[in-house]
Design an enzyme around this catalytic site. Sequence first.
Site, mmCIF file in Angstrom:
data_model
loop_
_atom_site.group_PDB
_atom_site.id
_atom_site.type_symbol
_atom_site.label_atom_id
_atom_site.label_comp_id
_atom_site.label_asym_id
_atom_site.label_seq_id
_atom_site.Cartn_x
_atom_site.Cartn_y
_atom_site.Cartn_z
ATOM 1 N N ARG A 42 0.901 -1.019 0.106
ATOM 2 C CA ARG A 42 0.033 -0.274 -0.308
ATOM 3 C C ARG A 42 0.781 1.089 0.131
ATOM 4 O O ARG A 42 0.748 2.228 -0.604
ATOM 5 C CB ARG A 42 -0.955 0.063 0.891
ATOM 6 C CG ARG A 42 -2.170 -0.646 0.837
ATOM 7 C CD ARG A 42 -3.077 -1.092 2.059
ATOM 8 N NE ARG A 42 -4.404 -2.193 1.656
ATOM 9 C CZ ARG A 42 -5.274 -2.432 2.684
ATOM 10 N NH1 ARG A 42 -4.822 -2.578 4.063
ATOM 11 N NH2 ARG A 42 -6.273 -2.957 2.440
ATOM 12 N N LYS A 227 -18.039 -17.702 0.442
ATOM 13 C CA LYS A 227 -19.869 -17.924 0.207
ATOM 14 C C LYS A 227 -20.681 -16.877 -0.598
ATOM 15 O O LYS A 227 -20.242 -16.371 -1.260
ATOM 16 C CB LYS A 227 -19.980 -16.871 1.302
ATOM 17 C CG LYS A 227 -19.715 -17.601 3.187
ATOM 18 C CD LYS A 227 -19.780 -16.843 3.635
ATOM 19 C CE LYS A 227 -20.216 -17.734 5.633
ATOM 20 N NZ LYS A 227 -20.083 -16.346 6.107
ATOM 21 N N GLY A 383 -8.624 -10.188 -1.233
ATOM 22 C CA GLY A 383 -7.042 -10.613 -0.034
ATOM 23 C C GLY A 383 -6.696 -11.919 -0.783
ATOM 24 O O GLY A 383 -5.281 -12.364 -1.012
ATOM 25 N N GLY A 406 -13.080 -4.999 -0.343
ATOM 26 C CA GLY A 406 -14.081 -3.760 -0.127
ATOM 27 C C GLY A 406 -14.598 -2.816 -1.096
ATOM 28 O O GLY A 406 -15.836 -2.789 -1.338
HETATM 29 P P1 AMP Z 1 -13.777 -15.076 0.435
HETATM 30 O O1 AMP Z 1 -13.248 -14.185 1.780
HETATM 31 O O2 AMP Z 1 -14.933 -15.166 0.182
HETATM 32 O O3 AMP Z 1 -13.238 -14.368 -0.558
HETATM 33 O O4 AMP Z 1 -13.551 -16.386 0.765
HETATM 34 C C1 AMP Z 1 -12.614 -17.081 0.474
HETATM 35 C C2 AMP Z 1 -11.694 -18.372 1.548
HETATM 36 O O5 AMP Z 1 -13.134 -19.219 1.315
HETATM 37 C C3 AMP Z 1 -10.669 -18.416 1.535
HETATM 38 O O6 AMP Z 1 -10.215 -18.720 2.943
HETATM 39 C C4 AMP Z 1 -11.305 -19.820 1.286
HETATM 40 O O7 AMP Z 1 -10.307 -20.771 1.965
HETATM 41 C C5 AMP Z 1 -12.712 -20.656 1.570
HETATM 42 N N1 AMP Z 1 -12.829 -21.596 0.585
HETATM 43 C C6 AMP Z 1 -12.112 -21.206 -0.858
HETATM 44 N N2 AMP Z 1 -13.509 -23.048 -0.877
HETATM 45 C C7 AMP Z 1 -13.546 -23.434 -0.333
HETATM 46 C C8 AMP Z 1 -14.201 -24.562 0.150
HETATM 47 N N3 AMP Z 1 -14.538 -25.139 -1.158
HETATM 48 N N4 AMP Z 1 -14.799 -24.950 1.202
HETATM 49 C C9 AMP Z 1 -14.573 -24.539 2.152
HETATM 50 N N5 AMP Z 1 -14.454 -22.752 2.200
HETATM 51 C C10 AMP Z 1 -13.432 -22.669 1.064
#
Ligand code: AMP
Length: 425
Positions: A42, A227, A383, A406
């Site tokens: 940054r 999610k 990230g 974000g």
């Molecule tokens: P996000 O913050 O929503 O971008 O999610 C990132 C997180 O999703 C990371 O920590 C990954 O470990 C998790 N992730 C990705 N694929 C999977 C999966 N198949 N099952 C559980 N967690 C996952």
Amino acid sequence: MFLIQEQMQDINTYSFQGKRAIVRVDFNVPLDDQFQVTDNTRIRAAIPTIQKVLEKGGSLILMSHLGRPKKAEERFSLRHILPAIEELLGVPVLFATDCMGEETAAMARSLKPGEVLLLENLRFYAEEEGKIRGLPEEASEQEKAEAKTALKESQQRFTAALASYADCYINDAFGTAHRAHASNTLIAAHFPNDKMFGCLLHAEILAMDKVLSSAVRPVTAILGGAKVSSKLAILENLLDKVDNLIICGGMSFTFVKARGGRIGQSLCEDHLIDTALDILKKAEEKGVRMYLPTDVIAADAFDNNAQTNVHSIDQIPDQWMGMDAGPQTLTAWEQVILNSKTLLWNGPAGVFEMPAFANGTRQLVAFVANATQNGAFSLVGGGDSVAAVNQMGYANKVSYVSTGGGAMLEYLEGKELPGIAAIRS
Ligand code: AMP
């Protein structure tokens, strides 16, 4: 929409000679136990703006937040990062131990062309975020309303004091552009004819607009991560912008289950099953091709050393869970990515923090890099995706790596970010 509008100034043409510029930067960098900067991305990102002002004969007042202090606290002092800034900038940087006060105002007033002053953490003051601090929970509604009014008034004074240090204002803090704080929104009103984007903010907007409004087709968005819920608004917005949508990582299982697949213990947001179906239907109506995984590396536990097996995505045994994209899936995605002219990637393809399940994400990095080499424009943000690109040393092999998590997500949702609107209005 043109990036630089009529009433705005352009940092490339603005005359900084003999002027003091107050610049909102994002120096919210990670520090170790010894208060050493562990990742200076940054700070590096803000250097072009700082250098531009200095080269053009101006002086600078830099302001930022660091962490989430609720009051002045030594561990959140920006003093810790002075050496890192000086090293990257190659000039000494003065430090004001308080972002407010007569002493700081005097330091700012006496800046000579070529000098740089860093202000102490803006968030040592509640006025920066405009959030009431220290009010007891049992406070009455009236007390809360009074505290809010008082804070609003002192926020005006806080902002006016910051503005009084300078002749012009630059916002270069993309990481906080989605926040309506004093230093990145309110302050702009004090510089109706002397406000502008810094080089970083300009580059970030340009990169996102290259995907959202002036994309060369075919456009492919790759959305992954844990999610669906955190990416719903983006999914909706992107359905009007892209030709292909690759859904990967944990969020794909809600879609697979919605289509009737067996997903075992895989991550799933059951309350979004109908929403997932709705997105699939809308995609079909709009002619957007959706690419869900077709096979998966499943594990019998959420553990790097778990037993693994490749399963068809809709036939995961009851006690197993999907952890990474399977080989057939990756082959299909590679084709889609290589045939694209514009790419957006946000979110990992699997639990990439565990080496056993990092392959899909690493392959994605390579596919996006190869497509870029073939002439596609690629924007990587968020990230985890950025970490994956950096881990592989591929940051220079994609077109643009966004510095704001974000802020980027909200821009992709189609929202107008307060930090950008304040400069444009
Ligand atoms: P996000 O913050 O929503 O971008 O999610 C990132 C997180 O999703 C990371 O920590 C990954 O470990 C998790 N992730 C990705 N694929 C999977 C999966 N198949 N099952 C559980 N967690 C996952």
